[in-house]
Enzyme design. Sequence first.
Site, PDB file in Angstrom:
ATOM      1  N   THR A  99       4.851  -1.824   9.896  1.00  0.00           N
ATOM      2  CA  THR A  99       4.765  -3.072  10.659  1.00  0.00           C
ATOM      3  C   THR A  99       5.524  -4.226   9.995  1.00  0.00           C
ATOM      4  OG1 THR A  99       2.626  -3.547   9.617  1.00  0.00           O
ATOM      5  CG2 THR A  99       2.593  -2.428  11.735  1.00  0.00           C
ATOM      6  N   HIS A 100       5.956  -4.037   8.778  1.00  0.00           N
ATOM      7  CA  HIS A 100       6.807  -5.045   8.136  1.00  0.00           C
ATOM      8  C   HIS A 100       8.253  -4.998   8.641  1.00  0.00           C
ATOM      9  CE1 HIS A 100       3.566  -5.275   5.175  1.00  0.00           C
ATOM     10  NE2 HIS A 100       4.195  -6.255   4.549  1.00  0.00           N
ATOM     11  N   CYS A 128      -1.276  -1.338  10.388  1.00  0.00           N
ATOM     12  CA  CYS A 128      -0.583  -0.887   9.189  1.00  0.00           C
ATOM     13  C   CYS A 128      -0.451   0.631   9.296  1.00  0.00           C
ATOM     14  CB  CYS A 128      -1.417  -1.264   7.963  1.00  0.00           C
ATOM     15  SG  CYS A 128      -0.764  -0.658   6.407  1.00  0.00           S
ATOM     16  N   ASN A 129       0.789   1.109   9.254  1.00  0.00           N
ATOM     17  CA  ASN A 129       1.002   2.557   9.376  1.00  0.00           C
ATOM     18  C   ASN A 129       0.443   3.305   8.178  1.00  0.00           C
ATOM     19  OD1 ASN A 129       3.095   3.218  11.764  1.00  0.00           O
ATOM     20  ND2 ASN A 129       3.428   1.172  10.968  1.00  0.00           N
ATOM     21  N   THR A 130       0.593   2.713   7.006  1.00  0.00           N
ATOM     22  CA  THR A 130       0.136   3.395   5.790  1.00  0.00           C
ATOM     23  C   THR A 130      -1.383   3.582   5.844  1.00  0.00           C
ATOM     24  OG1 THR A 130       1.933   2.265   4.653  1.00  0.00           O
ATOM     25  CG2 THR A 130       0.307   3.368   3.281  1.00  0.00           C
ATOM     26  N   TYR A 185       0.833  -1.209   0.000  1.00  0.00           N
ATOM     27  CA  TYR A 185       0.000   0.000   0.000  1.00  0.00           C
ATOM     28  C   TYR A 185       0.873   1.267   0.000  1.00  0.00           C
ATOM     29  CZ  TYR A 185      -4.441  -2.331   1.368  1.00  0.00           C
ATOM     30  OH  TYR A 185      -5.587  -3.061   1.429  1.00  0.00           O
ATOM     31  N   GLY A 186       2.116   1.109   0.474  1.00  0.00           N
ATOM     32  CA  GLY A 186       2.960   2.274   0.782  1.00  0.00           C
ATOM     33  C   GLY A 186       3.277   3.170  -0.394  1.00  0.00           C
TER      34      GLY A 186
HETATM   35  N1  DGL Z   1       2.715  -2.811   7.121  1.00  0.00           N
HETATM   36  C1  DGL Z   1       2.394  -1.657   6.347  1.00  0.00           C
HETATM   37  C2  DGL Z   1       2.764  -0.397   7.141  1.00  0.00           C
HETATM   38  O1  DGL Z   1       2.868  -0.493   8.363  1.00  0.00           O
HETATM   39  C3  DGL Z   1       3.013  -1.875   5.021  1.00  0.00           C
HETATM   40  C4  DGL Z   1       2.700  -0.958   4.025  1.00  0.00           C
HETATM   41  C5  DGL Z   1       2.655  -1.421   2.613  1.00  0.00           C
HETATM   42  O2  DGL Z   1       1.852  -2.272   2.259  1.00  0.00           O
HETATM   43  O3  DGL Z   1       3.409  -0.803   1.852  1.00  0.00           O
HETATM   44  O4  DGL Z   1       2.893   0.696   6.631  1.00  0.00           O
END
Ligand code: DGL
Length: 282
Positions: A200-201, A80-82, A49-50
């Site tokens: 979170t990754h 998920c931060n995004t 998603y980022g």
């Molecule tokens: N785990 C997501 C986060 O904390 C990953 C974002 C992604 O999918 O790019 O932002």
Amino acid sequence: MKHSVLPVAPGPIGVFDSGYGGLTILSKIREVLPQYDYIYLGDNARTPYGTRSFEIVYEFTLQAVTRLFESGCHLVVLACNTASAKALRSIQQNDLPRLDATRRVLGVIRPTAECIGGMTHTRHIGILATPGTINSGSYPMEIRKLFPDIRVTGVACPLWVPLVENNEADGDGADYFVRKNIRQLLDKDGEIDAVILGCTHYPLLLPKIRQHMPGRIQIVTQGELVADSLRGYLQRHPEMAARCTQGGSCVYYTTEAEEKFRESASMFLKEQVEVKQTVLND
Ligand code: DGL
């Protein structure tokens, strides 16, 4: 879905991420609150998603939240931060009143920001996160509200999530990109003494991050912070705690192939998981 005046059946706590990263949050939540039931939903087919636009992250996250509500969850954590940066506020303000004003969606940025004040002496901190999270400005905004004296510097790490999602976290490519982005951050501000892993990754890249981060800098991961914050939330909101079932179970849903999720998730969780495929497009 409308708010009903009839008694509502309690349900599991929903945990959502674009992919596997939210499993790092889920496992800490389950350590701290093992008594509850959980549904984990990973939108692995559409990760990352980022690098996506605000509109798309919002649309995908709303689909996921709606699905978790339909599955009986009254409380959903965006692990998920995004999604927390780009969708949480709109969902809380615009969608919850329409979907069901008694349900709640929580994110991961606020609990992290609340803890950072006690982790820095120099009052200079760094954020490593996806381009979406960095460009949203959510971390500096949240931290400024709580600790106006802290200077926040961010660097986007667009390749870190794909490295994790493709099981390359231990490879040489990971070394290259982890070293590069850490250097970019410290070149911007050499006084940083704490760095938030704002995705979170990223805990899955911790061995590489520790290797390339100067030892004087504290590395801040979110799992414990989010888990403790959720425990506090449920203590302050017994009416919500009563709407969360307590059977100690966890079921997993993915938008990718079940086999693929099962293989990778069991590596991150160190256990075999039962997972079902689902489609999110309504
Ligand atoms: N785990 C997501 C986060 O904390 C990953 C974002 C992604 O999918 O790019 O932002």
